[in-house]
Design a protein around this motif. Structure first.
Motif, PDB file in Angstrom:
ATOM      1  N   HIS A  58       5.084 -10.772  -6.544  1.00 45.60           N
ATOM      2  CA  HIS A  58       4.309  -9.821  -7.513  1.00 45.60           C
ATOM      3  C   HIS A  58       3.359  -9.586  -6.456  1.00 45.60           C
ATOM      4  N   ALA A  59       3.530  -8.589  -5.857  1.00 43.62           N
ATOM      5  CA  ALA A  59       2.051  -8.242  -4.862  1.00 43.62           C
ATOM      6  C   ALA A  59       1.555  -7.267  -5.661  1.00 43.62           C
ATOM      7  N   THR A  60       0.492  -6.629  -5.480  1.00 46.42           N
ATOM      8  CA  THR A  60      -0.414  -5.992  -6.642  1.00 46.42           C
ATOM      9  C   THR A  60      -0.827  -5.044  -5.651  1.00 46.42           C
ATOM     10  N   ILE A  61      -0.729  -5.349  -4.141  1.00 50.03           N
ATOM     11  CA  ILE A  61      -0.393  -4.332  -2.870  1.00 50.03           C
ATOM     12  C   ILE A  61       0.645  -3.913  -1.798  1.00 50.03           C
ATOM     13  N   ILE A  62       0.593  -3.058  -1.585  1.00 53.22           N
ATOM     14  CA  ILE A  62       1.989  -3.205   0.252  1.00 53.22           C
ATOM     15  C   ILE A  62       0.267  -2.721   1.304  1.00 53.22           C
ATOM     16  N   VAL A  63       0.636  -3.555   2.494  1.00 55.23           N
ATOM     17  CA  VAL A  63      -0.365  -2.549   3.302  1.00 55.23           C
ATOM     18  C   VAL A  63       0.463  -2.370   4.928  1.00 55.23           C
ATOM     19  N   VAL A  64       0.956  -0.883   4.741  1.00 55.29           N
ATOM     20  CA  VAL A  64       1.989  -0.944   6.102  1.00 55.29           C
ATOM     21  C   VAL A  64       1.032   0.361   7.406  1.00 55.29           C
ATOM     22  N   GLY A  65       1.857  -0.394   8.643  1.00 55.64           N
ATOM     23  CA  GLY A  65       1.108   0.799   9.299  1.00 55.64           C
ATOM     24  C   GLY A  65       1.933   1.955   9.420  1.00 55.64           C
ATOM     25  N   LEU A  89       1.603  -7.705   0.629  1.00 57.16           N
ATOM     26  CA  LEU A  89       2.229  -7.926   0.839  1.00 57.16           C
ATOM     27  C   LEU A  89       2.790  -6.846   2.224  1.00 57.16           C
ATOM     28  N   VAL A  90       2.974  -7.083   3.275  1.00 57.26           N
ATOM     29  CA  VAL A  90       2.101  -6.219   4.619  1.00 57.26           C
ATOM     30  C   VAL A  90       3.563  -6.844   5.572  1.00 57.26           C
ATOM     31  N   ALA A  91       3.857  -5.475   6.083  1.00 55.85           N
ATOM     32  CA  ALA A  91       4.658  -4.685   6.656  1.00 55.85           C
ATOM     33  C   ALA A  91       4.717  -4.848   8.098  1.00 55.85           C
ATOM     34  N   SER A 144       7.304   3.547  -3.937  1.00 58.25           N
ATOM     35  CA  SER A 144       6.544   2.136  -4.801  1.00 58.25           C
ATOM     36  C   SER A 144       5.502   2.114  -6.119  1.00 58.25           C
ATOM     37  N   ASP A 145       5.852   1.697  -6.399  1.00 60.10           N
ATOM     38  CA  ASP A 145       5.111   1.452  -7.953  1.00 60.10           C
ATOM     39  C   ASP A 145       4.189   0.738  -8.367  1.00 60.10           C
ATOM     40  N   ILE A 146       3.227   0.430  -6.967  1.00 60.97           N
ATOM     41  CA  ILE A 146       2.558  -0.539  -6.726  1.00 60.97           C
ATOM     42  C   ILE A 146       1.590   0.739  -5.947  1.00 60.97           C
ATOM     43  N   PRO A 147       0.060  -0.093  -5.582  1.00 58.69           N
ATOM     44  CA  PRO A 147      -0.672   0.984  -4.652  1.00 58.69           C
ATOM     45  C   PRO A 147      -0.525   0.626  -3.012  1.00 58.69           C
ATOM     46  N   VAL A 148       0.051   1.147  -2.855  1.00 62.91           N
ATOM     47  CA  VAL A 148       0.444   1.296  -1.041  1.00 62.91           C
ATOM     48  C   VAL A 148      -0.921   1.646  -0.024  1.00 62.91           C
ATOM     49  N   LEU A 149      -1.343   1.100   1.018  1.00 63.77           N
ATOM     50  CA  LEU A 149      -2.943   1.237   1.670  1.00 63.77           C
ATOM     51  C   LEU A 149      -1.835   1.089   2.924  1.00 63.77           C
ATOM     52  N   VAL A 150      -2.496   2.423   3.697  1.00 58.10           N
ATOM     53  CA  VAL A 150      -1.669   2.954   5.162  1.00 58.10           C
ATOM     54  C   VAL A 150      -3.211   3.074   6.225  1.00 58.10           C
ATOM     55  N   VAL A 151      -2.528   1.888   7.334  1.00 56.29           N
ATOM     56  CA  VAL A 151      -2.608   2.609   8.368  1.00 56.29           C
ATOM     57  C   VAL A 151      -2.520   2.813   9.010  1.00 56.29           C
ATOM     58  N   ARG A 152      -2.889   3.834  10.029  1.00 60.24           N
ATOM     59  CA  ARG A 152      -2.824   4.254  11.448  1.00 60.24           C
ATOM     60  C   ARG A 152      -2.455   3.455  12.764  1.00 60.24           C
ATOM     61  N   GLY A 153      -2.294   3.987  13.825  1.00 61.67           N
ATOM     62  CA  GLY A 153      -2.231   2.647  14.346  1.00 61.67           C
ATOM     63  C   GLY A 153      -3.273   2.286  15.745  1.00 61.67           C
ATOM     64  N   LYS A 154      -4.990   2.852  14.978  1.00 65.27           N
ATOM     65  CA  LYS A 154      -5.903   2.355  15.681  1.00 65.27           C
ATOM     66  C   LYS A 154      -6.300   1.459  14.940  1.00 65.27           C
ATOM     67  N   ASP A 187       0.913  -4.026  14.212  1.00 71.28           N
ATOM     68  CA  ASP A 187      -1.134  -4.540  14.432  1.00 71.28           C
ATOM     69  C   ASP A 187      -2.165  -4.410  13.727  1.00 71.28           C
ATOM     70  N   ALA A 188      -2.299  -3.075  13.484  1.00 76.70           N
ATOM     71  CA  ALA A 188      -3.123  -2.385  12.506  1.00 76.70           C
ATOM     72  C   ALA A 188      -3.658  -2.782  11.351  1.00 76.70           C
ATOM     73  N   ALA A 189      -2.213  -3.029  10.616  1.00 80.31           N
ATOM     74  CA  ALA A 189      -1.986  -2.931   9.225  1.00 80.31           C
ATOM     75  C   ALA A 189      -2.022  -4.758   9.154  1.00 80.31           C
ATOM     76  N   LEU A 190      -2.087  -5.421   9.807  1.00 83.12           N
ATOM     77  CA  LEU A 190      -2.009  -6.680   9.644  1.00 83.12           C
ATOM     78  C   LEU A 190      -3.524  -7.101  10.120  1.00 83.12           C
ATOM     79  N   ALA A 191      -4.229  -6.547  10.975  1.00 84.11           N
ATOM     80  CA  ALA A 191      -5.615  -6.491  10.980  1.00 84.11           C
ATOM     81  C   ALA A 191      -6.468  -6.246   9.482  1.00 84.11           C
TER      82      ALA A 191
END
Length: 313
Positions: free
Chosen positions: A261-268, A164-166, A291-301, A174-178
């Protein structure tokens, strides 16, 4: 059917033996079995040991304390290696003498890692404000994505299966979606893109500044258009599943992830610091803490990824 590869080539796991660190190592092992190289690092803060060895009345040689610290670090690395070998993963190890955040960031550079995997204690309130957090410090400063996890209980056997991408109208989004698009191409990750309408803030601002709030239906239309532009920018299909959600953004994203039923969240994240961050807060950090599932955090670049690698190769 071939096992999907992880798109990340080299992951660093800071390990201190705590339950969050063990959860991070479990997640890292899951990715390592899909092709990633893994380095486990123990960070030894010698400055703290030296400070503890001195007092106003006396001072003595801190070497014995530092030797004990090294022994503890070696024991932690042995523990981590044993867990990896149970899963037939052979990690690299690194014992770093530095402050926690500085040591982790320097290890990322030294080992040319493209991912950091960290556990988080999810402190909130006064404890978090005054005690700080190593994970929080790394999230603010890391030049590579940081994958956080709170507990081993919710680590999926295929942790990159559904993301799930916020997104919002920002460079970090934009970086998170990339990154999510890269996951879809290289790991067969199913993508759901969500945009949160912060209805609470919308009405608070309207009351404070004396104007009529926009109708929620109009906000949803604008949100949908924003998401479609973001999908096109990331070269993702226009029929990618989209969720327009309402409420407190961090809470709404977590609820949406559970419903789908996401297994990971992606957020910038902007990686704000100082007073600006204190007063504005951060949706990304709110998600990481709760969050009780893993979160992938991406900075602005948008990160630079290695050469494209197809699943099964």
């Amino acid at each position: 059917m071939p096992t999907p590869h992880t798109p990340f080539t080299h992951a660093l796991v800071p390990y201190d033996g705590s339950e969050p660190a063990r959860a991070a190592l479990t997640l890292a092992i899951a990715l390592a079995t899909r092709g990633a190289t893994l380095t486990v690092a123990t960070i030894l803060d010698e400055a703290t040991a030296i400070a503890q060895s001195a007092s106003a009345m006396t001072a003595y040689d801190p070497t014995p304390l530092m030797d004990v610290l090294d022994d503890q670090g070696l024991a932690l690395l042995d523990d981590a290696v044993a867990q990896c070998r149970t899963a037939k993963v052979v990690p690299g190890v690194d014992m770093v003498h530095d402050t926690p955040v500085g040591g982790i960031l320097s290890a990322v550079v030294r080992h040319a890692c493209d991912l950091v995997i960290m556990g988080t204690h999810a402190r909130t309130g006064i404890a978090r404000t005054f005690l700080g957090s190593t994970t929080e410090g790394v999230l603010r400063a890391s030049q590579v994505p940081v994958l956080t996890v709170r507990t081993v209980d919710r680590i999926d056997a295929a942790p990159l299966a559904t993301a799930l991408v916020a997104v919002d109208d920002s460079e970090p989004a934009d970086a998170a979606l990339a990154v999510a698009a890269m996951l879809a191409r290289r790991s067969e990750t199913q993508i759901v893109v969500c945009h949160a309408i912060d209805t609470a803030r919308l009405y608070q601002n309207a009351a404070a500044y004396g104007f009529a709030p926009e109708h929620i239906a109009e906000m949803r239309v604008k949100g949908t258009a924003l998401v479609q532009r973001a999908l096109a920018h990331a070269s993702l299909a226009s029929d990618t599943p989209v969720a327009i959600i309402e409420g407190d953004p961090a809470i709404a994203v977590i609820v949406a992830a559970a419903e789908r039923h996401a297994t990971i969240i992606v957020v910038g994240t902007h990686g704000r610091r100082g007073l600006r961050r204190f007063f504005l807060g951060s949706v990304a950090e709110g998600i990481v803490r709760t969050s009780d599932i893993p979160v992938l955090v991406v900075r602005g670049k948008i990160p630079a990824f290695p050469k494209e690698r197809r699943c099964g190769q």
